[in-house]
Design a protein around this motif. Structure first.
Motif, PDB file in Angstrom:
ATOM      1  N   ASP A  56      -8.789   0.078   2.731  1.00 24.99           N
ATOM      2  CA  ASP A  56      -9.835   0.420   1.766  1.00 24.99           C
ATOM      3  C   ASP A  56     -10.437  -0.853   1.180  1.00 24.99           C
ATOM      4  O   ASP A  56      -9.738  -1.832   0.942  1.00 24.99           O
TER       5      ASP A  56
ATOM      6  N   THR B 276      -3.981   3.281   2.862  1.00 24.47           N
ATOM      7  CA  THR B 276      -5.020   2.755   1.977  1.00 24.47           C
ATOM      8  C   THR B 276      -5.244   1.250   2.123  1.00 24.47           C
ATOM      9  O   THR B 276      -6.132   0.707   1.479  1.00 24.47           O
TER      10      THR B 276
ATOM     11  N   ASN C 156       0.533   4.543  -0.927  1.00 23.14           N
ATOM     12  CA  ASN C 156      -0.004   5.890  -0.999  1.00 23.14           C
ATOM     13  C   ASN C 156       0.629   6.728   0.114  1.00 23.14           C
ATOM     14  O   ASN C 156       0.513   6.396   1.291  1.00 23.14           O
TER      15      ASN C 156
ATOM     16  N   ALA D  65       0.875  -1.177   0.000  1.00 18.44           N
ATOM     17  CA  ALA D  65       0.000   0.000   0.000  1.00 18.44           C
ATOM     18  C   ALA D  65       0.911   1.225   0.000  1.00 18.44           C
ATOM     19  O   ALA D  65       1.422   1.634   1.028  1.00 18.44           O
TER      20      ALA D  65
ATOM     21  N   ARG E 265      -2.256   8.778   2.637  1.00 22.28           N
ATOM     22  CA  ARG E 265      -3.057   8.139   3.681  1.00 22.28           C
ATOM     23  C   ARG E 265      -2.857   6.629   3.633  1.00 22.28           C
ATOM     24  O   ARG E 265      -2.367   6.084   2.645  1.00 22.28           O
TER      25      ARG E 265
END
Length: 82
Positions: free
Chosen positions: A74, A71, A66, A64, A69
């Motif tokens: 998600d 993520t 990103n 992940a 934030r």
């Protein structure tokens, strides 16, 4: 079987192969053939995992990527993606 499931199946096969080679190398640490195979399958797995993450999203939290934030949580989860 669709492409995503085939790729995930391939990753699972690489995981199994690596685990078996790991166990073998634990008792045969000087076996060059097994070590060569371990390196080969480790690279094949890494390539497949990167391809999967690029196409369908991360399989592990480490993927992940990103910066804005977290993520990983998600939806959908990796096993829920189709």
């Amino acid at each position: 079987m669709n492409e995503q499931r085939m790729l995930l199946s391939k990753i699972k096969k690489y995981d199994f192969t690596l685990k078996e080679l790991n166990l073998y190398l634990d008792t045969h640490p000087n076996c060059r053939q097994a070590l060569t195979m371990f390196r080969k399958y480790r690279q094949l797995r890494e390539n497949a995992v990167q391809e999967y993450a690029r196409k369908y999203g991360p399989l592990t939290p480490e993927q992940a990527d990103n910066d804005e934030r977290w993520t990983w949580t998600d939806d959908p989860w990796p096993w829920e993606r189709r």
